[in-house]
Design an enzyme around this catalytic site. Structure first.
Site, short mmCIF file in Angstrom:
data_model
loop_
_atom_site.label_atom_id
_atom_site.label_comp_id
_atom_site.label_asym_id
_atom_site.label_seq_id
_atom_site.Cartn_x
_atom_site.Cartn_y
_atom_site.Cartn_z
N HIS A 155 10.70 4.52 -2.54
CA HIS A 155 9.99 4.04 -1.35
C HIS A 155 9.80 2.51 -1.43
O HIS A 155 9.99 1.80 -0.46
CB HIS A 155 8.65 4.77 -1.21
CG HIS A 155 7.81 4.80 -2.46
ND1 HIS A 155 8.29 5.22 -3.69
CD2 HIS A 155 6.52 4.42 -2.69
CE1 HIS A 155 7.33 5.12 -4.59
NE2 HIS A 155 6.26 4.63 -4.02
N ASP B 186 0.88 -1.18 0.00
CA ASP B 186 0.00 0.00 0.00
C ASP B 186 0.91 1.21 0.00
O ASP B 186 1.80 1.33 0.84
CB ASP B 186 -0.94 0.02 1.20
CG ASP B 186 -2.08 1.00 0.93
OD1 ASP B 186 -2.92 0.73 0.05
OD2 ASP B 186 -2.11 2.05 1.59
P1 IMP Z 1 -2.52 1.62 -3.92
O1 IMP Z 1 -2.40 0.77 -5.15
O2 IMP Z 1 -3.84 1.54 -3.24
O3 IMP Z 1 -1.39 1.36 -2.98
O4 IMP Z 1 -2.43 3.11 -4.43
C1 IMP Z 1 -1.22 3.70 -4.63
C2 IMP Z 1 -1.40 5.00 -5.33
O5 IMP Z 1 -0.14 5.66 -5.30
C3 IMP Z 1 -1.75 4.86 -6.81
O6 IMP Z 1 -2.42 6.03 -7.25
C4 IMP Z 1 -0.41 4.79 -7.47
O7 IMP Z 1 -0.43 5.25 -8.79
C5 IMP Z 1 0.41 5.71 -6.58
N1 IMP Z 1 1.78 5.19 -6.50
C6 IMP Z 1 2.23 4.17 -5.71
N2 IMP Z 1 3.53 3.96 -5.93
C7 IMP Z 1 3.89 4.84 -6.86
C8 IMP Z 1 5.14 5.10 -7.50
O8 IMP Z 1 6.15 4.41 -7.29
N3 IMP Z 1 5.13 6.10 -8.37
C9 IMP Z 1 4.04 6.87 -8.65
N4 IMP Z 1 2.85 6.65 -8.12
C10 IMP Z 1 2.79 5.64 -7.21
#
Ligand code: IMP
Length: 199
Positions: free
Chosen positions: A181, A67
Protein backbone atom coordinates in the site's frame (compact mmCIF):
# COMPACT_ATOMS: atom_id res chain seq x y z
CA UNK A 1 17.08 17.32 -0.46
CA UNK A 2 15.50 16.70 2.91
CA UNK A 3 11.91 15.57 3.54
CA UNK A 4 10.39 15.95 6.97
CA UNK A 5 8.27 12.86 7.66
CA UNK A 6 5.33 13.50 9.98
CA UNK A 7 5.70 10.25 11.88
CA UNK A 8 7.34 8.89 14.99
CA UNK A 9 7.35 5.37 13.53
CA UNK A 10 10.93 4.29 12.76
CA UNK A 11 9.65 1.46 10.55
CA UNK A 12 7.80 3.92 8.33
CA UNK A 13 10.96 6.03 8.22
CA UNK A 14 13.00 3.10 6.93
CA UNK A 15 10.35 2.20 4.34
CA UNK A 16 10.23 5.80 3.07
CA UNK A 17 14.05 5.96 3.02
CA UNK A 18 13.98 2.91 0.75
CA UNK A 19 11.13 4.23 -1.41
CA UNK A 20 12.61 7.73 -1.76
CA UNK A 21 16.36 7.01 -1.94
CA UNK A 22 17.19 10.42 -3.41
CA UNK A 23 15.86 12.19 -0.28
CA UNK A 24 17.16 12.50 3.26
CA UNK A 25 14.14 11.43 5.35
CA UNK A 26 14.07 12.97 8.82
CA UNK A 27 11.45 12.70 11.53
CA UNK A 28 10.39 15.11 14.29
CA UNK A 29 12.26 12.80 16.70
CA UNK A 30 15.50 13.31 14.71
CA UNK A 31 15.03 17.07 15.05
CA UNK A 32 13.87 17.01 18.68
CA UNK A 33 10.48 18.41 17.76
CA UNK A 34 7.48 17.38 19.84
CA UNK A 35 4.92 15.71 17.57
CA UNK A 36 1.67 14.30 18.88
CA UNK A 37 -1.18 15.29 16.56
CA UNK A 38 -4.77 14.56 17.43
CA UNK A 39 -5.72 12.04 14.74
CA UNK A 40 -9.41 12.83 14.96
CA UNK A 41 -10.27 12.37 11.28
CA UNK A 42 -12.80 9.82 10.10
CA UNK A 43 -10.77 8.87 7.02
CA UNK A 44 -7.14 8.06 6.26
CA UNK A 45 -6.83 11.14 4.04
CA UNK A 46 -8.25 13.42 6.75
CA UNK A 47 -5.73 12.07 9.26
CA UNK A 48 -2.86 12.39 6.80
CA UNK A 49 -3.76 16.08 6.34
CA UNK A 50 -4.06 16.61 10.11
CA UNK A 51 -0.57 15.14 10.69
CA UNK A 52 1.07 17.06 7.86
CA UNK A 53 -0.52 20.39 8.82
CA UNK A 54 0.36 19.91 12.50
CA UNK A 55 4.03 19.50 11.67
CA UNK A 56 4.09 22.10 8.88
CA UNK A 57 2.67 24.70 11.28
CA UNK A 58 5.63 24.03 13.60
CA UNK A 59 8.45 23.99 11.05
CA UNK A 60 7.21 25.80 7.91
CA UNK A 61 9.10 23.29 5.78
CA UNK A 62 7.71 20.74 3.29
CA UNK A 63 6.25 17.78 5.16
CA UNK A 64 5.22 14.27 4.07
CA UNK A 65 2.70 12.40 6.20
CA UNK A 66 1.36 8.84 6.04
CA UNK A 67 -1.84 7.56 7.58
CA UNK A 68 -2.33 3.87 7.09
CA UNK A 69 -4.36 1.00 8.42
CA UNK A 70 -5.84 -2.43 8.01
CA UNK A 71 -9.48 -2.90 6.95
CA UNK A 72 -10.93 -6.37 7.50
CA UNK A 73 -14.12 -7.16 5.58
CA UNK A 74 -15.59 -9.59 8.15
CA UNK A 75 -15.06 -7.00 10.89
CA UNK A 76 -17.00 -4.35 8.94
CA UNK A 77 -13.80 -2.64 7.75
CA UNK A 78 -12.28 -2.44 11.23
CA UNK A 79 -9.81 -1.56 12.60
CA UNK A 80 -9.51 0.99 9.76
CA UNK A 81 -8.45 4.44 10.94
CA UNK A 82 -8.11 3.02 14.46
CA UNK A 83 -5.53 0.39 13.46
CA UNK A 84 -2.72 1.86 15.57
CA UNK A 85 -4.92 1.68 18.68
CA UNK A 86 -6.72 -1.60 17.93
CA UNK A 87 -7.77 -3.33 21.17
CA UNK A 88 -7.10 -0.36 23.46
CA UNK A 89 -10.82 0.04 24.18
CA UNK A 90 -11.05 -3.59 25.36
CA UNK A 91 -7.86 -3.42 27.45
CA UNK A 92 -7.85 0.16 28.73
CA UNK A 93 -5.52 -0.55 31.68
CA UNK A 94 -2.60 -2.11 29.88
CA UNK A 95 -0.58 -0.95 26.94
CA UNK A 96 -0.96 -3.59 24.28
CA UNK A 97 2.16 -4.60 22.37
CA UNK A 98 1.99 -4.96 18.60
CA UNK A 99 2.11 -8.73 19.07
CA UNK A 100 -0.93 -8.50 21.41
CA UNK A 101 -2.80 -6.58 18.72
CA UNK A 102 -1.94 -9.17 16.06
CA UNK A 103 -3.07 -12.02 18.33
CA UNK A 104 -6.27 -10.16 19.21
CA UNK A 105 -7.12 -9.93 15.51
CA UNK A 106 -6.44 -13.65 15.09
CA UNK A 107 -8.71 -14.43 18.06
CA UNK A 108 -11.51 -12.24 16.67
CA UNK A 109 -11.12 -13.94 13.28
CA UNK A 110 -11.10 -17.47 14.72
CA UNK A 111 -13.51 -19.68 12.82
CA UNK A 112 -14.39 -16.95 10.33
CA UNK A 113 -14.10 -18.21 6.78
CA UNK A 114 -14.17 -14.90 4.95
CA UNK A 115 -10.68 -13.49 5.69
CA UNK A 116 -10.31 -10.82 2.99
CA UNK A 117 -8.78 -7.51 4.02
CA UNK A 118 -6.90 -4.57 2.59
CA UNK A 119 -4.16 -2.29 3.81
CA UNK A 120 -4.63 1.40 3.01
CA UNK A 121 -2.02 4.14 2.81
CA UNK A 122 -2.95 7.82 2.48
CA UNK A 123 -0.12 10.27 1.85
CA UNK A 124 -0.12 14.04 2.17
CA UNK A 125 2.77 16.08 0.80
CA UNK A 126 2.30 19.51 2.31
CA UNK A 127 4.45 22.16 0.69
CA UNK A 128 2.32 25.07 1.98
CA UNK A 129 -1.35 25.65 2.83
CA UNK A 130 -1.81 26.45 -0.88
CA UNK A 131 0.12 23.51 -2.34
CA UNK A 132 -0.90 20.12 -0.99
CA UNK A 133 -0.71 16.77 -2.81
CA UNK A 134 -2.78 13.78 -1.68
CA UNK A 135 -2.72 10.14 -2.75
CA UNK A 136 -4.31 6.99 -1.37
CA UNK A 137 -3.67 3.40 -2.44
CA UNK A 138 -4.42 -0.05 -1.10
CA UNK A 139 -3.21 -3.63 -1.27
CA UNK A 140 -5.57 -6.56 -0.95
CA UNK A 141 -4.68 -9.54 1.21
CA UNK A 142 -5.97 -12.22 3.55
CA UNK A 143 -5.79 -12.44 7.33
CA UNK A 144 -3.83 -15.56 8.22
CA UNK A 145 -4.72 -18.02 10.98
CA UNK A 146 -1.32 -17.65 12.65
CA UNK A 147 1.63 -15.26 12.47
CA UNK A 148 4.23 -15.82 9.78
CA UNK A 149 7.57 -14.17 9.06
CA UNK A 150 10.02 -11.97 10.89
CA UNK A 151 10.42 -8.98 8.56
CA UNK A 152 8.61 -5.68 8.41
CA UNK A 153 6.53 -4.30 11.26
CA UNK A 154 3.03 -3.91 12.65
CA UNK A 155 0.50 -6.32 11.24
CA UNK A 156 2.89 -7.69 8.59
CA UNK A 157 2.95 -11.24 10.11
CA UNK A 158 -0.81 -11.71 9.72
CA UNK A 159 -1.34 -10.12 6.28
CA UNK A 160 -1.00 -12.68 3.48
CA UNK A 161 -0.52 -11.71 -0.18
CA UNK A 162 -2.00 -14.38 -2.44
CA UNK A 163 0.07 -13.55 -5.53
CA UNK A 164 3.29 -14.00 -3.52
CA UNK A 165 2.06 -16.94 -1.43
CA UNK A 166 3.61 -15.13 1.54
CA UNK A 167 2.82 -12.69 4.34
CA UNK A 168 4.18 -9.14 4.22
CA UNK A 169 6.53 -10.21 7.04
CA UNK A 170 8.00 -12.98 4.86
CA UNK A 171 8.93 -10.57 2.06
CA UNK A 172 12.19 -8.67 1.70
CA UNK A 173 11.89 -4.90 1.98
CA UNK A 174 12.14 -4.54 -1.79
CA UNK A 175 9.50 -7.22 -2.41
CA UNK A 176 7.13 -5.52 0.02
CA UNK A 177 7.74 -2.09 -1.57
CA UNK A 178 6.86 -3.48 -5.02
CA UNK A 179 3.31 -4.36 -3.99
CA UNK A 180 2.61 -2.67 -0.67
CA UNK A 181 0.00 0.00 0.00
CA UNK A 182 2.85 2.42 0.88
CA UNK A 183 4.89 1.58 -2.22
CA UNK A 184 1.86 2.16 -4.45
CA UNK A 185 0.95 5.43 -2.72
CA UNK A 186 4.49 6.79 -3.14
CA UNK A 187 4.52 5.86 -6.82
CA UNK A 188 1.15 7.62 -7.28
CA UNK A 189 2.55 10.66 -5.48
CA UNK A 190 5.59 10.77 -7.79
CA UNK A 191 3.29 10.55 -10.83
CA UNK A 192 0.99 13.29 -9.52
CA UNK A 193 3.84 15.70 -8.89
CA UNK A 194 5.42 14.96 -12.26
CA UNK A 195 2.09 15.63 -14.02
CA UNK A 196 1.74 18.91 -12.10
CA UNK A 197 5.27 20.04 -12.99
CA UNK A 198 4.87 19.01 -16.64
CA UNK A 199 1.49 20.76 -16.96
P1 IMP B 1 -0.61 5.36 11.82
O1 IMP B 1 0.84 5.43 12.18
O2 IMP B 1 -1.50 6.22 12.66
O3 IMP B 1 -0.82 5.59 10.36
O4 IMP B 1 -1.07 3.89 12.18
C1 IMP B 1 -0.87 2.88 11.29
C2 IMP B 1 -1.15 1.56 11.94
O5 IMP B 1 -1.16 0.59 10.91
C3 IMP B 1 -0.07 1.12 12.93
O6 IMP B 1 -0.62 0.23 13.87
C4 IMP B 1 0.90 0.38 12.05
O7 IMP B 1 1.62 -0.60 12.74
C5 IMP B 1 -0.05 -0.25 11.03
N1 IMP B 1 0.63 -0.29 9.74
C6 IMP B 1 0.76 0.73 8.84
N2 IMP B 1 1.46 0.32 7.78
C7 IMP B 1 1.76 -0.96 8.01
C8 IMP B 1 2.49 -1.92 7.25
O8 IMP B 1 3.05 -1.65 6.18
N3 IMP B 1 2.57 -3.13 7.79
C9 IMP B 1 1.99 -3.48 8.98
N4 IMP B 1 1.34 -2.62 9.74
C10 IMP B 1 1.22 -1.36 9.24
Amino acid sequence: MRILLASSNDHKKSEFSRLLPEFDIVTPKDLNIAFNPNESGSSFIENAIIKAKDLYDKVHLPVLSDDSGLCIDSLGGKPGVHTARFGDDEFPDGKLTQRDRNLLILVKMKGIEKRSAHFVCALCLYFSPYRIYLTQEETVGIITECEKGENGFGYDPIFFIEEMGKCYAELTGEEKDALSHRGKAIRSMRKLIKEDIDA
